[in-house]
Design a protein around this motif. Sequence first.
Motif, PDB file in Angstrom:
ATOM      1  N   ILE A 165     -22.491  66.181  49.831  1.00 46.07           N
ATOM      2  CA  ILE A 165     -21.680  67.456  49.868  1.00 46.07           C
ATOM      3  C   ILE A 165     -22.363  68.476  49.044  1.00 46.07           C
ATOM      4  O   ILE A 165     -22.526  69.562  49.003  1.00 46.07           O
ATOM      5  CB  ILE A 165     -20.375  67.254  49.879  1.00 46.07           C
ATOM      6  CG1 ILE A 165     -19.680  66.493  50.970  1.00 46.07           C
ATOM      7  CG2 ILE A 165     -19.650  69.034  50.202  1.00 46.07           C
ATOM      8  CD1 ILE A 165     -19.997  66.838  52.424  1.00 46.07           C
ATOM      9  N   ILE A 184     -16.956  72.473  56.669  1.00 46.35           N
ATOM     10  CA  ILE A 184     -17.956  71.210  56.861  1.00 46.35           C
ATOM     11  C   ILE A 184     -17.321  70.549  58.164  1.00 46.35           C
ATOM     12  O   ILE A 184     -15.871  70.493  58.203  1.00 46.35           O
ATOM     13  CB  ILE A 184     -17.678  70.182  55.872  1.00 46.35           C
ATOM     14  CG1 ILE A 184     -18.578  70.621  54.520  1.00 46.35           C
ATOM     15  CG2 ILE A 184     -18.129  68.829  56.142  1.00 46.35           C
ATOM     16  CD1 ILE A 184     -20.001  70.424  54.520  1.00 46.35           C
ATOM     17  N   PRO A 198     -15.514  67.068  50.965  1.00 41.91           N
ATOM     18  CA  PRO A 198     -15.499  68.194  50.941  1.00 41.91           C
ATOM     19  C   PRO A 198     -14.479  69.028  50.699  1.00 41.91           C
ATOM     20  O   PRO A 198     -14.732  70.399  50.021  1.00 41.91           O
ATOM     21  CB  PRO A 198     -16.090  68.604  52.430  1.00 41.91           C
ATOM     22  CG  PRO A 198     -15.918  66.978  53.151  1.00 41.91           C
ATOM     23  CD  PRO A 198     -15.922  66.130  52.341  1.00 41.91           C
TER      24      PRO A 198
END
Lengths: 520, 372
Positions: A165, A184, A198
């Motif tokens: 990420i 995301i 995320p």
Amino acid sequence: MKGGKIKIRDFHEAKWDEPIIFELSRKGERGILVPEVEKEIEEAVGDGISVLPEHMIRKEYPALPEIAQVRVLRHFLRLSQETLGATINIDIGQGTCTMKYNPIINEILAKSPEVTEIHPLQDEDTVQGALEIIYKLDLFLREISGFSKFTFQPGGGSHAIFTIISIIEAYHRLNGEGEKRNEIITTLLSHPSNAAAPAVKGYKVINLYPEEDGRPDIEALKEAVSEHTAGFIVTNPEDTGIFNPRIKEFTDIVHEVGGICAYDQANANGIIGIVRAVDCGFDLGFFNLHKTFSSPHGCGGPAVGAVGVTERLKDFLPVPTVEFDGKKYYLNYDIPHSIGKVREFYGVFPVILRAYAWIRSLGAEGIKEVARVAVLNNNYVMRKILEEVKGASISFPKTRHRLEQVRYSFEKLKKDTGVTSEDVIRRMADFGFHLWTSHHPWIIPEPFTIEPTESYSKDDLDEYLTTLKKVVEEAYRDPEKVKNAPYNCPIHNIDHEPLEDPDKWAITWRAYLKKHKKWE
Amino acid sequence: MKRKLGLIINPIAGMGGRVGLKGTDGPEALKRAIELGAQPWAEDRTREALRKLSHLRDEIELVTYPGSMGENAAISCGFSPIVIGELRGERTTAEDTKRAAREMRDLDVDLLLFAGGDGTARDICDAIGQDLVVLGIPAGVKVYSAVFAINPLYAGELAALYLKGRVSEIIEAEVLDIDEEAFRKGKLSIKLYGYLRIPVKREYISGAKSPTPISEKYNQEEIAIDIIEQMSDEYYYIIGPGTTTKTIMKKLNLDYNPLGVDIIHNRKLIGKDLNEKQILEIINNKKAKIIVTPIGGQGYVFGRGNQQISPTIIRYVGRTNIIIVATRRKLNSLHGRPLLVDTGDEELDEQLKGYYKIITGYHERIVYRISR
Ligand SMILES: Cc1ncc(COP(=O)(O)O)c(C=O)c1O
């Protein structure tokens, strides 16, 4: 046991009533008595402490347990008798964790002085062998995945996801889209860290819900993508054992809106050597070396989440990477848009070594065989459970095609008898078997997951199944018996309620001491 | 001190179902049911639940009403109940249920277990509101309210866990009012009637990889914070009924009607408990968004308990301005069944079909389908 009648084990786990090691502490007791420093030495090097800056010198001793060697040994050996670890039981019931046999020879290699006596700060020239192993493992994983470069720095799967990420974020930031791309996408049945990492990085997380066949719908993805999409991260097959064969269409849709696609292959056991991440359209992804590649998965212990990327993301990898210039292996710190370091040094070396040895011992064909046998074992178990274990069913029954594991349901058993999957778990322990549930987000009622891997023989699988069948038959005959299990284990029934109460739970001794007062 | 369990059975509940009537609200329907040969079954259902409690016989005090309202069932399951009150007529009525509930409140029972249907739940709601923790044993023809356990077995088990102190979370669950007259004619017309407090057991197992699930209340708060963060002064927000949506009002310190439709603008209350006409007047010529949550266990987003948000309003606001919120527990309880709409306007229902990003937590969405 020669394929004949399978025995239900007459098992009883040891009970030691062993305190926590902090409770064993006795003031002044020592495991090692360090000799007094001799005068001459002190004269030559000083007292060893006053050279430290004032603010770094501890005012109080650390609150560690004070305990003699023999009691330490006794303590841990006792605890080891109160566990049902992967090498002592037929550990197929810890689905999602890929509990397989990790060859002892690889353990021996990892314990050799050539491995344990090197230091990460040694000069490159003196650790060429270690660097070669790191580099060659990178080459092997490239071949398995199709990616262009790997880093072994992340210390676990969730850490690898966090790294991924971070790379996605750095990529969009470089393109001036860091602010705009704040979402995301993942699937609800992907590993929970796919959503958690995320979220920690500040992204909005959009989960795709499984349809009746257990897979997310393309139309749902189309609703989810937009100019805000930073990336898509997915576990495939998910913990249901269901593979999404349209995955390339998914990654195409995400690419169309400018998103990056990441593949969680922590558990690659069902597809290793068969499916390549790049062919599914992924830009980056990771393997858990501590699941698929010859290191045990557990306790978040020393592990490696190996992150691989395609050419266009190479410049974002953590530093340093290990490279080869034709003559010499070296550490490369010159990575233009590197996200920096995510952990010290180059990865947990014994784990890297075991993965390297495992791949070398199997070869390309052997690795494919791992996936084939894991899938075969799993489908055998599924068939037996569906045909012979009353009250059990598979999640998403429309999809019979499963890879390396299956999430099952005891919903019918509960309806018929009141016995839950948690009760069955406790009863299985009475026969020396581990069955657990790790079933976030709990959309399948009364879940249990079995992942047979390639390590177990048909006899092993049959022994497990026979016991499971016995427990379920017992549930129909005498539900209270199962509900009150276990009987043969050191701890009988755990009250879960304190785990929900922040005033009561404690994950460290210090927190326990602080909160303990309140309990009384 | 022994914990006290209250028990109230509505003995006539469910009698219509077996003879093809859709409920026994009102003396006429009951008479008709008996003529058709209906047999009481609420007591059977109660016994199923009580069996799961029988191991606590000596540890709890069971307080109940005479004869068919609980005494018989309790005795037949081996309890020695404390019987209070008296029955005033040959047949029990809603009044008996309400009186019994009030008397149990006065005795301060720890949990009130009642067997019946939506009508019984409404009677309990009228009598004691949210003064006691209650749990319904489903024994009526219509058990749409969220205060009932899935079946009597679970009701007994959950009650036992609660009395043993193993379940600490209490939520406000919806009591629904279905127009029986319309229901008998095959139409479902549901109003949100009120809330009762019920215990919920969160399903989780220690040792799992996922952390302890968070409470319903906390989940509602994170959803509210997400919504408030994205509120824009450009829009009027039509807030539908439901404890999840009303948490937004609470977080903004606004007055609200728990069962009605309210409107806010600029984070201020514009109107409370509004009907269709009032809503239309307020949003006329303005930009508006609708915030709704599925009501009851069926997953209806429109047309159940929020009919004030009419097809005209939904059309005016537009599909892209519909915000659906739902706690994870609520969405998971659908076990994958789609969300539903029944606005009374087929064409609109058709247009509303498809995927939505449901807000299920702070910065968390689940893409989920509405179907018809
Ligand atoms: C699919 C998947 N992703 C990620 C992880 C997380 O790995 P770790 O436990 O090393 O953080 C796991 C762990 O089992 C997993 O199964």
